[in-house]
Design an enzyme around this catalytic site. Structure first.
Site, PDB file in Angstrom:
ATOM      1  N   SER A 158     -19.990 -27.832  62.631  1.00 23.05           N
ATOM      2  CA  SER A 158     -19.373 -26.344  62.261  1.00 23.05           C
ATOM      3  C   SER A 158     -18.021 -26.921  61.739  1.00 23.05           C
ATOM      4  O   SER A 158     -17.799 -27.331  60.820  1.00 23.05           O
ATOM      5  CB  SER A 158     -19.629 -25.538  63.189  1.00 23.05           C
ATOM      6  N   HIS A 185     -22.803 -25.327  59.366  1.00 25.26           N
ATOM      7  CA  HIS A 185     -22.390 -23.967  59.060  1.00 25.26           C
ATOM      8  C   HIS A 185     -21.519 -23.953  58.013  1.00 25.26           C
ATOM      9  O   HIS A 185     -20.425 -24.371  57.840  1.00 25.26           O
ATOM     10  CB  HIS A 185     -21.761 -23.460  60.492  1.00 25.26           C
ATOM     11  N   ASP A 284     -23.615 -23.729  69.522  1.00 31.06           N
ATOM     12  CA  ASP A 284     -24.726 -24.026  68.717  1.00 31.06           C
ATOM     13  C   ASP A 284     -24.906 -25.491  68.933  1.00 31.06           C
ATOM     14  O   ASP A 284     -24.214 -26.331  68.733  1.00 31.06           O
ATOM     15  CB  ASP A 284     -24.569 -23.726  67.093  1.00 31.06           C
TER      16      ASP A 284
END
Length: 346
Positions: A158, A185, A284
């Site tokens: 991310s 992401h 995540d």
């Protein structure tokens, strides 16, 4: 000591403590870590199989505590036992159980690399004082992962991810033997530009946006499209992953989600799955790493020292879902070592 090393196994039910100790021993040229486990029972099993020069064990652990493990190891093996515990009052009991050394464990907030290095130095001195001679470096370690060949590499990242992943991909050579499936992401509309940036900066490997139903090829990177989940649906006749894109609901407000990819890879490939979780905010990927490990696969997470944001890797570590913790500049080399049996590259 040249190529001679003391072999060491560690046991602690805290994944964070294990990770810090692993880093310390892996950075010391006089030691080779042969096992990193979460309880006394596993430590005894590893000690019997690998007969390390020394084991470092916590006391309070599930299944079997450190003192019970120390009694078995010290009686049945020539292995030296170091008890590493915050329970200072247990020191006499540690020596009664056969320990050669007791070290008071500091609070987690005081766990700095300098403290760990000093601890390892005291272990080295103890071994020398007791006449323990280092062994020739072993070819295989417990921590190198499952003995099976890996068939897919999954990446998740991310915040700070593109730069981190670029460094890893750039060092995988020109003929990496596995398909690479990657969830990052990113904002809607940014995916194509990111793929173009990767192609410009990673000339050794092909990076492209994943397509629904596509069969992933070795030596290619398939990145999730913005706002679409990317999963491995099944395996083709030649063993390569068949990819699937979906508009299923966001997971923890994320689409694509690293967890979705990692869980699908664990389900389809089981112990043939290799995954790397890198810098990012939130949690995540942690659940996906846990499922990969539970299915026999192998996970590497980025060390705090190189993360832009130490969120996702930290969450995986907390869940005992990180088989190995490495700084960014060591990850590609580790991947190549783990996949060496899969093919040849240059």
């Amino acid at each position: 000591m040249g190529n001679l090393k003391y072999t060491v196994a560690i046991a602690d039910d805290s994944a964070i403590i294990r990770g810090l100790l692993e880093k310390g021993f892996n950075n010391d040229e006089d030691f080779e870590l042969v096992a990193s486990v979460s309880n006394g029972r596993k430590l005894v099993d590893a000690a019997k199989e690998y007969s390390p020069d020394v084991v470092v064990s916590d006391i309070d652990m599930p299944e079997m505590d450190g003192l019970s493990a120390a009694k078995i190891i010290s009686k049945q093996l020539p292995t030296k036992v170091v008890i590493f515990s915050e329970e200072k009052g247990i020191r006499p009991s540690a020596f009664e159980a056969g320990a050669s050394m007791f070290e008071a464990k500091p609070p987690l907030s005081e766990f700095k690399m300098g403290v760990i290095v000093a601890f390892i130095n005291r272990i080295r001195t103890m071994l020398k004082d007791k006449g323990v001679r280092p062994k020739v470096q072993r070819e295989k370690k417990i921590i190198t992962g499952d003995s099976s060949s890996y068939k897919v590499l999954c990446l998740g990242a991310s915040t700070g991810g593109p730069t981190a992943v670029k460094e890893v991909l750039s060092n995988l050579g020109h003929h990496f033997p596995l398909p690479i499936v990657y969830v990052q992401h990113l904002d809607v509309g940014a995916d194509q530009k990111m793929v173009e940036w990767f192609d410009e900066t990673c000339s050794n490997i092909k990076v492209q946006l994943a397509k629904d139903g596509e069969i992933a090829k070795p030596g290619h990177v398939y990145m999730a499209q913005a706002d679409r989940h990317l999963v491995i649906d099944s395996i083709s006749s030649n063993g390569n992953p068949i990819l699937s894109l979906s508009d299923e609901p966001e997971e923890r407000f994320l689409r694509p989600a690293v967890n979705k990819l990692f869980r699908s890879a664990a389900k389809v490939y089981k112990n043939e799955c290799l995954a790397v979780l890198m810098t990012g905010m939130g949690r995540d990927g942690a659940d996906g790493c846990q499922m990969i490990v539970e299915n026999g696969g192998y996970t590497i997470v980025e060390d705090k020292s190189t993360c832009a944001v130490f969120g996702m890797p930290a969450a995986a570590i907390e869940q005992n879902a990180a088989k190995e913790i490495l700084p960014r500049d060591k990850i590609a080399k580790r991947i190549l070592a783990l996949t060496e049996k899969n093919g040849v590259w240059n």
